[in-house]
Design a protein around this motif. Sequence first.
Motif, PDB file in Angstrom:
ATOM      1  N   UNK A  50     -16.601 -12.655  -1.858  1.00  0.00           N
ATOM      2  CA  UNK A  50     -15.563 -12.100  -0.969  1.00  0.00           C
ATOM      3  C   UNK A  50     -15.582 -10.711  -1.093  1.00  0.00           C
ATOM      4  N   UNK A  51     -15.374 -10.066   0.202  1.00  0.00           N
ATOM      5  CA  UNK A  51     -15.197  -8.501   0.269  1.00  0.00           C
ATOM      6  C   UNK A  51     -13.811  -8.133   0.362  1.00  0.00           C
ATOM      7  N   UNK A  52     -13.285  -7.135  -0.406  1.00  0.00           N
ATOM      8  CA  UNK A  52     -12.089  -6.643   0.030  1.00  0.00           C
ATOM      9  C   UNK A  52     -12.176  -4.948   0.099  1.00  0.00           C
ATOM     10  N   UNK A  53     -11.362  -4.605   1.519  1.00  0.00           N
ATOM     11  CA  UNK A  53     -11.699  -3.276   1.817  1.00  0.00           C
ATOM     12  C   UNK A  53     -10.541  -2.454   1.250  1.00  0.00           C
ATOM     13  N   UNK A  54     -10.798  -1.300   0.563  1.00  0.00           N
ATOM     14  CA  UNK A  54      -9.817  -0.182   0.008  1.00  0.00           C
ATOM     15  C   UNK A  54      -9.552   0.735   1.273  1.00  0.00           C
ATOM     16  N   UNK A  55     -10.312   0.830   2.350  1.00  0.00           N
ATOM     17  CA  UNK A  55     -10.302   1.614   3.490  1.00  0.00           C
ATOM     18  C   UNK A  55     -11.181   1.205   4.487  1.00  0.00           C
ATOM     19  N   UNK A  56     -11.290   2.111   5.545  1.00  0.00           N
ATOM     20  CA  UNK A  56     -12.113   1.760   6.665  1.00  0.00           C
ATOM     21  C   UNK A  56     -13.627   1.721   6.283  1.00  0.00           C
ATOM     22  N   UNK A  57     -13.913   2.341   5.139  1.00  0.00           N
ATOM     23  CA  UNK A  57     -15.428   2.743   4.936  1.00  0.00           C
ATOM     24  C   UNK A  57     -15.790   2.283   3.266  1.00  0.00           C
ATOM     25  N   UNK A  58     -14.791   1.500   2.731  1.00  0.00           N
ATOM     26  CA  UNK A  58     -14.991   1.452   1.320  1.00  0.00           C
ATOM     27  C   UNK A  58     -14.610  -0.049   0.915  1.00  0.00           C
ATOM     28  N   UNK A  59     -15.383  -1.016   0.410  1.00  0.00           N
ATOM     29  CA  UNK A  59     -15.473  -2.469   0.076  1.00  0.00           C
ATOM     30  C   UNK A  59     -16.020  -2.561  -1.303  1.00  0.00           C
ATOM     31  N   UNK A  60     -15.057  -3.654  -1.836  1.00  0.00           N
ATOM     32  CA  UNK A  60     -15.730  -4.176  -3.362  1.00  0.00           C
ATOM     33  C   UNK A  60     -16.131  -5.584  -2.790  1.00  0.00           C
ATOM     34  N   UNK A  61     -17.050  -6.279  -3.467  1.00  0.00           N
ATOM     35  CA  UNK A  61     -17.660  -7.456  -3.184  1.00  0.00           C
ATOM     36  C   UNK A  61     -17.728  -8.060  -4.681  1.00  0.00           C
ATOM     37  N   UNK A  62     -17.661  -9.751  -4.740  1.00  0.00           N
ATOM     38  CA  UNK A  62     -17.480 -10.108  -5.890  1.00  0.00           C
ATOM     39  C   UNK A  62     -17.737 -11.752  -5.495  1.00  0.00           C
ATOM     40  N   UNK A  63     -18.688 -12.424  -6.520  1.00  0.00           N
ATOM     41  CA  UNK A  63     -18.582 -13.775  -5.892  1.00  0.00           C
ATOM     42  C   UNK A  63     -19.805 -14.550  -6.644  1.00  0.00           C
ATOM     43  N   UNK A  64     -19.806 -15.964  -6.593  1.00  0.00           N
ATOM     44  CA  UNK A  64     -20.691 -16.841  -7.259  1.00  0.00           C
ATOM     45  C   UNK A  64     -22.139 -16.811  -6.416  1.00  0.00           C
ATOM     46  N   UNK A  65     -23.177 -16.726  -7.265  1.00  0.00           N
ATOM     47  CA  UNK A  65     -24.437 -16.641  -6.437  1.00  0.00           C
ATOM     48  C   UNK A  65     -24.741 -15.197  -5.650  1.00  0.00           C
TER      49      UNK A  65
END
Length: 67
Positions: A50-65
Motif C-alpha cells: 500500500x502506498x499512502x501519499x502525504x502530498x502530490x509528490x511524496x508517498x510512503x510504501x509498505x507491504x508483504x513481499x
Amino acid sequence: NSIFASGDAITIIGHSGSDITIAQGSGVTLYNSADFSTGNRTLGSRGMATMVFTNASTAYISGAGLS
C-alpha cells in the motif's frame, strides 16, 4: 507527480506468478517505510503493498513481499 493528493492510498496486489516493479516516477519521492530508502520497489509474486501519499509528490510504501 500531482496525480494523487494528500491522504490518497493505493493498494497493489501481485496476483500472478511474476514480480511487479513499482517505479518511482519523475518528480515523486517514494519512501519505503521499513527503512526510509527511496527509489523503485519490487513487489514479489502474491505480495501486497500500500502506498499512502502525504502530498502530490511524496508517498510512503509498505507491504508483504516488498523489496
